[in-house]
Every structure is written in C-alpha cells, then in structure tokens.
Write a protein that holds these residues in place. Sequence first.
Motif, short mmCIF file in Angstrom:
data_model
loop_
_atom_site.label_atom_id
_atom_site.label_comp_id
_atom_site.label_asym_id
_atom_site.label_seq_id
_atom_site.Cartn_x
_atom_site.Cartn_y
_atom_site.Cartn_z
N PRO A 33 0.82 -1.20 0.00
CA PRO A 33 0.00 0.00 0.00
C PRO A 33 0.86 1.26 0.00
CG PRO A 33 -0.56 -1.47 1.84
CD PRO A 33 0.67 -2.00 1.20
N ALA A 34 0.31 2.31 -0.57
CA ALA A 34 1.05 3.57 -0.64
C ALA A 34 1.34 4.10 0.76
CB ALA A 34 0.23 4.58 -1.41
N ILE A 35 2.47 4.77 0.90
CA ILE A 35 2.80 5.37 2.19
C ILE A 35 2.10 6.73 2.27
CG2 ILE A 35 4.69 6.18 3.65
CD1 ILE A 35 6.52 4.29 2.09
N GLN A 36 1.46 6.97 3.38
CA GLN A 36 0.77 8.25 3.53
C GLN A 36 1.68 9.25 4.24
OE1 GLN A 36 -3.54 7.61 4.36
NE2 GLN A 36 -2.78 5.59 4.96
N THR A 37 1.29 10.50 4.11
CA THR A 37 2.12 11.54 4.70
C THR A 37 1.34 12.25 5.80
OG1 THR A 37 3.16 11.85 2.58
CG2 THR A 37 3.48 13.60 4.17
N THR A 38 2.03 12.59 6.86
CA THR A 38 1.38 13.34 7.93
C THR A 38 2.35 14.40 8.44
OG1 THR A 38 0.16 13.19 10.01
CG2 THR A 38 2.07 11.75 9.79
N GLY A 67 -1.85 1.87 8.49
CA GLY A 67 -0.82 1.80 7.45
C GLY A 67 0.42 2.57 7.86
N LEU A 68 1.29 2.77 6.88
CA LEU A 68 2.56 3.45 7.17
C LEU A 68 2.46 4.93 6.82
CD1 LEU A 68 5.44 2.92 8.22
CD2 LEU A 68 6.15 2.61 5.85
N TYR A 69 2.93 5.77 7.72
CA TYR A 69 2.91 7.22 7.51
C TYR A 69 4.33 7.76 7.54
CZ TYR A 69 -2.16 7.33 8.18
OH TYR A 69 -3.52 7.16 8.05
N ARG A 70 4.53 8.78 6.73
CA ARG A 70 5.81 9.48 6.68
C ARG A 70 5.65 10.78 7.45
NH1 ARG A 70 6.19 9.34 1.29
NH2 ARG A 70 7.93 7.93 0.92
N LEU A 71 6.48 10.98 8.46
CA LEU A 71 6.42 12.23 9.22
C LEU A 71 7.70 12.99 8.95
CD1 LEU A 71 4.82 13.76 11.62
CD2 LEU A 71 6.55 12.75 13.07
N VAL A 106 0.71 2.70 11.73
CA VAL A 106 -0.56 2.76 12.43
C VAL A 106 -1.26 1.41 12.35
CG1 VAL A 106 -2.83 3.86 12.48
CG2 VAL A 106 -0.81 5.23 12.00
N LEU A 107 -1.53 0.84 13.51
CA LEU A 107 -2.22 -0.45 13.58
C LEU A 107 -3.73 -0.25 13.55
CD1 LEU A 107 0.63 -1.30 14.34
CD2 LEU A 107 -0.29 -2.63 16.24
N ASP A 108 -4.43 -1.23 13.05
CA ASP A 108 -5.88 -1.14 13.05
C ASP A 108 -6.41 -1.59 14.40
OD1 ASP A 108 -8.53 -1.04 12.60
OD2 ASP A 108 -8.59 -2.51 10.98
N THR A 109 -6.75 -0.63 15.26
CA THR A 109 -7.28 -0.98 16.58
C THR A 109 -8.76 -0.62 16.65
OG1 THR A 109 -6.65 1.16 17.50
CG2 THR A 109 -5.03 -0.61 17.69
N LYS A 110 -9.38 -0.44 15.50
CA LYS A 110 -10.80 -0.11 15.42
C LYS A 110 -11.11 1.20 16.14
CE LYS A 110 -11.23 -4.45 14.01
NZ LYS A 110 -10.74 -4.64 12.64
N GLY A 111 -10.20 2.13 16.05
CA GLY A 111 -10.46 3.44 16.64
C GLY A 111 -10.38 3.46 18.16
N ILE A 112 -9.68 2.50 18.74
CA ILE A 112 -9.55 2.43 20.20
C ILE A 112 -8.13 2.82 20.59
CG2 ILE A 112 -9.71 0.87 22.19
CD1 ILE A 112 -12.37 1.20 20.77
N THR A 135 3.01 -3.49 4.92
CA THR A 135 3.53 -2.21 4.46
C THR A 135 4.91 -2.36 3.84
OG1 THR A 135 4.43 -1.78 6.66
CG2 THR A 135 2.29 -0.82 6.18
N GLY A 136 5.45 -3.54 3.89
CA GLY A 136 6.79 -3.76 3.33
C GLY A 136 7.86 -2.97 4.07
N LEU A 137 7.67 -2.84 5.38
CA LEU A 137 8.55 -2.01 6.19
C LEU A 137 10.02 -2.44 6.08
CD1 LEU A 137 8.45 0.36 8.20
CD2 LEU A 137 8.20 -1.30 10.04
N ALA A 138 10.23 -3.75 5.96
CA ALA A 138 11.60 -4.26 5.91
C ALA A 138 12.36 -3.71 4.70
CB ALA A 138 11.59 -5.78 5.88
N GLY A 139 11.63 -3.36 3.62
CA GLY A 139 12.28 -2.81 2.45
C GLY A 139 12.44 -1.30 2.50
N ILE A 140 11.84 -0.68 3.52
CA ILE A 140 11.84 0.78 3.60
C ILE A 140 12.91 1.29 4.56
CG2 ILE A 140 10.44 2.77 4.31
CD1 ILE A 140 8.00 1.10 3.24
N VAL A 141 13.06 0.59 5.68
CA VAL A 141 14.10 1.00 6.64
C VAL A 141 15.23 -0.03 6.64
CG1 VAL A 141 12.65 2.39 8.16
CG2 VAL A 141 12.81 -0.06 8.55
N SER A 142 16.42 0.45 6.95
CA SER A 142 17.57 -0.45 6.95
C SER A 142 17.76 -1.12 8.31
CB SER A 142 18.83 0.32 6.57
OG SER A 142 18.99 1.42 7.45
N HIS A 143 17.30 -0.44 9.36
CA HIS A 143 17.42 -1.06 10.69
C HIS A 143 16.24 -2.00 10.92
CE1 HIS A 143 14.13 1.44 12.26
NE2 HIS A 143 14.64 2.42 11.55
N ARG A 144 16.27 -2.73 11.97
CA ARG A 144 15.17 -3.67 12.26
C ARG A 144 14.65 -3.40 13.66
NH1 ARG A 144 14.76 -3.66 8.01
NH2 ARG A 144 15.09 -5.16 6.36
#
Lengths: 357, 116
Positions: A33-38, A67-71, A106-112, A135-144
């Motif tokens: 999924p596309a990365i969103q911006t905030t 999903g994943l957000y870019r700050l 951002v995890l889906d916690t149903k708004g809780i 979100t393919g996080l492993a391909g986006i950041v180099s650290h774990r």
Amino acid sequence: MTEENNTSIFETKKKTITGTQTCGCADNCCETPAIQTTTSKIIFADRLDHLLARLGWNRLNHSVEPGLYRLGDPDAESPVFASANYTLSFDALRSSLAGIDAWILVLDTKGINVWCAAGKGTFGTDELVHRIESTGLAGIVSHRKIIVPQLGAPGVFWPEVVQRTKFIVEYGPVRANDLPEYLKTHTATPDMRCVKFSLRDRLVLTPVEFMHFALPTVAISAALWFLAGPFAALAAVSAVLSGTVLFPLLLPVIPTRDFSTKGMILGVIVSLPFAYVFGTTPGLPMWAGALSAVAALLLIPAVIAYLALNFTGCSTFTSRMGVKKEIFSYVKVMAGMAAVGVISGIILGVSKIMGVI
Amino acid sequence: MFNSYTETSLSFDSALCINCKRCTQVCPHAVFTAGPTCVSLDRPSACMECGACALNCPVQAITVQSGVGCAWAMIGAALRGKDMDTESCCGENGSCCGNSGSKQKASVCDCGKKER
Ligand code: SF4
Ligand code: SF4
C-alpha cells in the motif's frame, strides 16, 4: 530459524489475522500500500475531533487509516513508531515528534486507544506483524527496530514479533511527549515508565462519564420535580454530577482505597444538606420529615458509591481481583440502601397523593 | 479494611528469571525492580493485573490473571449469570472499548488509558 520456517509460521497465522482485519488486501494484491504523509501540526479540525471524542460523540469514528505514515522527511535510518488508529493516540504521537523525521506504523485498533486496544488484543502481536509485513517495512528502513508504546505491551509478545518479522520491539515511554527525551538514549527513566492519573487526565474523562447518565438523570429529575418539588430534582442532579464529575476530580484526596467507600463518603457529605432541608420542611409531620431525610441519606450515597465503583474501569490502577472484591463487599450494601431509600420515597409519594401529608 | 487491593493474582518465580528486564520496561506501576541477577517483585500490591509483564517475559517467570477491572462489565456479567472473570471490560460483546457495545458500555473505558 530459517527464512522458510518464518514464512510458514506467518502463513499459518495469516488466516487468523486476515479474519479479524478490515481488508484482506495483503493477501490478494502484490503491491504494498502507498505510504501516507502526515505532519506534527495539530490543526483546528484535529482539536474539534479531540473534543468530540472526549465528549463521546460518535465514539468509534475518531480513527485514522491504518498503514505506514511518513512524518517529516524520513530515510532508511529513521526511527519507526507504532501507534493505534485512534486519532487521540495518533495525534499525541505525531505532535510530540515535531522536528523529528520518522515513520509511523498505524495499527488497526478499530479506533480504540493503545492501552484499551492492547488489553483487548487488537493492538497486539498479530496486528503488529501484519502491518510490518503488509507495508513492506523491511524494504523501507535499513534497521530492524520498531518503537512500540509501553502501554501497548499488554497485547504484544515481543519474542514472536522478532521471530516472525525480524523486527526488534523496543518499548517507548508511556507518554508520547517524553519521546524526544527518550530518543536521545533509547532508555526511559523510571518516571517515563509510570502511568500517572493526574487531575487533567481525570478531568478529561468526566464529560463522557456524565453523558452516560445524562438522559436518565433528566428523566428522574423531571419526575421528582412533579412529585416532590424542585429541591428533590436538584438532589438527583447533584448525586449524578457528584458521582461522575466531582468524584473523579477528588479521587486522590478522598480517604480509603476502595472506590465504593470513597463514593460513600462523598455521598454522605453531598446528602447532608438535602437531608437537613427535607427533614425541616415546614408543614410536614415529623415522621414524614424524618422519612424524607432518611431517603436522601440512603439514596444519594448509594448512587454516588455506585458511580464511583464504575470509575474503576477508567482508573489506571485498579486490579480485576480488587474490583471483584469491591463488588462482593459493597454492591449488596448499595442495593440495600437504594431499596430502603426508594421505599421511603414511595411511602411519602403515596401519603402525599392520599392527602395524608 | 476499605482496601480491596492488597492482594493480586501476580506471581513471580525468580528461579526462572533470566534478568532480561523486559518486565521493568513494560510495567506501568514499577512493580518489578531491576537487580544484579534477577528482578525483584517489590511492589506487588501496586499491580493492576494488566498482564504486560507476564506476556512479555520470555521464560514465563511471571503469571498473572490479567483483566481490566471494570466494575460495570463485571457487575453486568454477574447479573447475566456469566463468569465475572472472563467478562472483560474490553471484551468482544458490549465492550466498553468495543465495536458493538451500547453507548454506555462504549465509553466506560475511554480510560485515563490513552496516552500515546
Ligand atoms: S500485570 Fe501489569 S501492573 Fe502488574 S506487574 Fe505486570 S506489568 Fe505491572
Ligand atoms: S521479563 Fe521475565 S526473565 Fe525478564 S527480567 Fe522480567 S521476570 Fe526476568
């Protein structure tokens, strides 16, 4: 553990994960999924949303898309923070990170919020793993490394997250505004690890507390106004306001640890002026005056004690075992007091209708 | 007297502890204190039975019957003849944090529990 094993663990778990998620897109499509911006700015619309959330308005619609957000302008080295998709949780995080470039998962916690969702398991191992994967996080950041809010810990089993995603879970501080300080050393001070329940924390809970009981209170007050006059109506409103607003505010200063007895103490104090006025109403026979005073002395503390006991669910330090003990020790007493109070009221009402008083 | 919170279901077996200190990181009430060879259970009565320590302990040195301690949900369970221990404030049905609950239930747990 080999890559293959890891994948197969994920495959078996995936069924349960997708069963509880809103969408199954991670299964069906090949694109991440596309990365969103905030931003870390809180604008007027956010504040309005926070206010409505605090008032309990449209309770479950204060959410952001998971999903994943870019700050800011994060790169492969930037830290990753996990959050819930409740706007108050998400906004507290992003506003605390002003000037810091980061990723927010951002995890889906149903708004809780994080803590309640962790207790319930929606902010949990499966959802965290699912979001890291989808979100393919492993391909986006180099650290774990992923920084999870400390209050998310009741839902997250970190060894399993490491095993399934190779991401190490680091528990951040309780309060998001300690994050800039935390990021300097990646260690939280004991103070940052402790939940507080400040006056402000308690104050923001009172509107929702009161709103629960607003409708029945209006109905009962209206009925009492007709049957026994405006002062009786005021007694009902005072009892509910004391239980839902005054009690949370005064919580730490009322003696005893049990919420029920705290409520009882506050209730007796609140009921005294009413008992006095009812008991000394001119033109009322002595027995009727005494009976109305007794009704106030029993009913008001019972109502406030019950509302106080209910506040355990909102407090940050009551254990289930303790609450259960409280229920067994005091609910019968409250019910007994309320019953005698109501019967007294009925006797007075009937006497009035029959013209005895 | 007037303190129902002296005992909790928390128990800790120091023989199992590998001193990873995870429990000290996740506990919101500083119930465990770090030590040279293992942590110590210093403030057991401060425990709110959130379950974070037990879940995150890699060697199961800690056990606790976790639960949120929501009187509203527990009284409701008792009245409906259900088990008070399995009925959670944040449980599936009519949960205070929940998706399907009534309005009243939906917000009991809008808790002080919302930092971050
Ligand atoms: S259950 Fe929660 S409050 Fe109790 S010791 Fe463990 S982490 Fe601390
Ligand atoms: S989490 Fe478990 S193993 Fe680690 S320090 Fe605490 S009790 Fe010991």
